[in-house]
Design an enzyme around this catalytic site. Structure first.
Site, short mmCIF file in Angstrom:
data_model
loop_
_atom_site.label_atom_id
_atom_site.label_comp_id
_atom_site.label_asym_id
_atom_site.label_seq_id
_atom_site.Cartn_x
_atom_site.Cartn_y
_atom_site.Cartn_z
N TYR A 159 68.32 26.12 49.71
CA TYR A 159 68.08 26.58 51.09
C TYR A 159 69.18 26.04 52.01
O TYR A 159 69.78 26.78 52.80
CB TYR A 159 66.69 26.12 51.54
CG TYR A 159 66.26 26.66 52.88
CD1 TYR A 159 65.84 27.99 53.01
CD2 TYR A 159 66.26 25.86 54.01
CE1 TYR A 159 65.42 28.49 54.24
CE2 TYR A 159 65.85 26.35 55.24
CZ TYR A 159 65.43 27.67 55.35
OH TYR A 159 65.03 28.16 56.58
N LYS A 163 72.07 28.03 54.21
CA LYS A 163 72.16 27.94 55.67
C LYS A 163 73.49 27.30 56.12
O LYS A 163 74.06 27.72 57.13
CB LYS A 163 70.96 27.17 56.24
CG LYS A 163 69.61 27.85 55.99
CD LYS A 163 69.52 29.24 56.62
CE LYS A 163 68.12 29.83 56.52
NZ LYS A 163 68.00 31.17 57.14
N1 LIG Z 1 59.60 28.93 59.56
C1 LIG Z 1 60.41 27.91 59.66
O1 LIG Z 1 60.00 26.74 59.71
C2 LIG Z 1 61.90 28.14 59.73
C3 LIG Z 1 62.71 27.09 60.17
C4 LIG Z 1 64.08 27.28 60.26
C5 LIG Z 1 64.63 28.50 59.92
N2 LIG Z 1 63.82 29.50 59.49
C6 LIG Z 1 64.46 30.78 59.14
O2 LIG Z 1 63.93 31.79 59.97
C7 LIG Z 1 63.96 33.05 59.28
C8 LIG Z 1 62.60 33.69 59.35
O3 LIG Z 1 61.67 32.81 58.74
P1 LIG Z 1 60.10 32.99 58.92
O4 LIG Z 1 59.52 31.64 58.87
O5 LIG Z 1 59.83 33.88 60.08
O6 LIG Z 1 59.75 33.75 57.55
P2 LIG Z 1 58.61 34.76 57.18
O7 LIG Z 1 57.43 34.61 58.08
O8 LIG Z 1 58.42 34.64 55.72
O9 LIG Z 1 59.27 36.19 57.52
C9 LIG Z 1 60.32 36.68 56.74
C10 LIG Z 1 60.65 38.09 57.19
O10 LIG Z 1 61.75 38.58 56.39
C11 LIG Z 1 61.38 39.81 55.77
N3 LIG Z 1 62.06 39.94 54.49
C12 LIG Z 1 61.96 39.12 53.42
N4 LIG Z 1 62.71 39.58 52.41
C13 LIG Z 1 63.32 40.71 52.87
C14 LIG Z 1 64.21 41.66 52.29
N5 LIG Z 1 64.67 41.51 51.05
N6 LIG Z 1 64.61 42.72 53.04
C15 LIG Z 1 64.16 42.86 54.32
N7 LIG Z 1 63.32 41.99 54.92
C16 LIG Z 1 62.91 40.95 54.19
C17 LIG Z 1 59.84 39.70 55.64
O11 LIG Z 1 59.21 40.96 55.47
P3 LIG Z 1 58.93 41.58 53.99
O12 LIG Z 1 58.39 40.47 53.14
O13 LIG Z 1 57.97 42.67 54.25
O14 LIG Z 1 60.24 42.10 53.52
C18 LIG Z 1 59.51 39.09 56.98
O15 LIG Z 1 59.56 40.06 58.00
C19 LIG Z 1 64.45 32.74 57.87
O16 LIG Z 1 65.82 33.04 57.78
C20 LIG Z 1 64.19 31.26 57.72
O17 LIG Z 1 65.08 30.66 56.81
C21 LIG Z 1 62.47 29.37 59.38
#
Ligand SMILES: NC(=O)c1ccc[n+]([C@@H]2O[C@H](COP(=O)([O-])OP(=O)(O)OC[C@H]3O[C@@H](n4cnc5c(N)ncnc54)[C@H](OP(=O)(O)O)[C@@H]3O)[C@@H](O)[C@H]2O)c1
Length: 254
Positions: A159, A163
């Site tokens: 991860y 990033k």
């Molecule tokens: N949550 C945290 O604590 C956190 C912290 C720092 C950074 N981030 C970053 O923020 C971003 C969003 O994270 P999140 O926590 O919101 O994750 P999440 O709730 O799992 O949402 C992920 C989103 O990406 C979509 N997705 C996954 N695979 C895909 C694919 N192959 N093609 C198109 N869409 C796809 C999912 O929809 P489908 O599954 O329907 O495709 C969903 O809309 C990520 O890049 C993550 O690394 C998260």
């Protein structure tokens, strides 16, 4: 003396594409951009979740357009972008995590994380930026990176690698696209409660580790990223490119 006018944070007449916009951080970004006046398109694989996102936005008087697409299929991304209007703003939020100790990381998990977090983000950004160039759009591209693009984290070698790679990509995109007026930045959240982080945060020891590192002593909420996304998308950040906006409660301050 010229009187300084506060640049607008509004996004009226702008069109935005948000990958991963069906839930979590991407959905919050989409709502924030739409609330600021942008016409917003959200992209994800699961049509039912996209449908729910569009419906819940509509219930609040906000319109979202949706596209069902796996963005790791770069050929298909290219075909689909041909059918969509041009975008002024791209938010790359689609991402995933497969946490394992470094000594145990499987090739399958490495490939899955890199295919989405890096490869898919790289090529959809390339395609959207090509269209911005063609149409002379001085756009804003925002990669949802992470604090883990700046520091290491336990069981997060892949991860973090994905990033940190986004952070490097951002620097070069910014220096190559600057002459076109296209800005490229990362937004780097700490732990935000979403589907991606929920299981980890439910573990008491892990939660303690997280709160010990966040100086503001709380995990992030979706609302915490909404202002920063609008800021990076809007004229309010007109001279900001090639950098990272940390939304980490001070995690990386030490
Ligand atoms: N949550 C945290 O604590 C956190 C912290 C720092 C950074 N981030 C970053 O923020 C971003 C969003 O994270 P999140 O926590 O919101 O994750 P999440 O709730 O799992 O949402 C992920 C989103 O990406 C979509 N997705 C996954 N695979 C895909 C694919 N192959 N093609 C198109 N869409 C796809 C999912 O929809 P489908 O599954 O329907 O495709 C969903 O809309 C990520 O890049 C993550 O690394 C998260």
């Amino acid at each position: 003396m010229a009187f300084p006018r506060t640049p607008t944070f509004r996004l009226d007449h702008c069109r935005a594409l948000v990958t991963g916009g069906s839930r979590g951080i991407g959905f919050a970004a989409a709502i924030a951009l739409a609330s600021a006046g942008a016409e917003v398109w959200i992209m994800a694989r699961q049509a039912d979740q996209l449908h729910d996102a569009v419906k819940s936005a509509a219930a609040e008087g906000l319109r979202l357009n949706s596209v069902t697409l796996d963005i790791t299929d770069t050929a298909r991304v290219s075909e689909v972008l041909e059918t969509l209007p041009d975008f002024d703003i791209l938010v790359n939020s689609a991402g995933l995590a497969r946490h394992q100790p470094f000594l145990e990381v499987s090739e399958a998990n490495f490939d899955a994380v890199m295919a989405l977090n890096l490869r898919a983000t790289f090529f959809i950004s390339q395609q959207v930026a090509q269209r911005m160039k063609m149409r002379q759009i001085a756009g804003s591209i925002i990669h949802i990176s992470s604090q883990m693009g700046h520091v290491g984290g336990p069981e997060r070698s892949v991860y973090c690698a994905s990033k940190f790679a986004l952070e490097g990509l951002t620097k070069t995109m910014a220096l190559e696209l600057g002459e076109l007026g296209i800005r490229v930045n990362t937004l780097c959240p700490t732990f935000i409660v979403t589907e991606l982080s929920r299981a980890n945060l439910a573990d008491a020891a892990f939660n303690r580790y997280v709160l010990d590192n966040i100086k503001l002593n709380r995990v992030g909420t979706l609302e915490d990223i909404m202002g920063p996304v609008v800021f990076l998308a809007s004229p309010a950040s007109a001279l900001i490119t090639g950098t990272s906006l940390m939304v980490d409660g001070g995690w990386t301050a030490t």
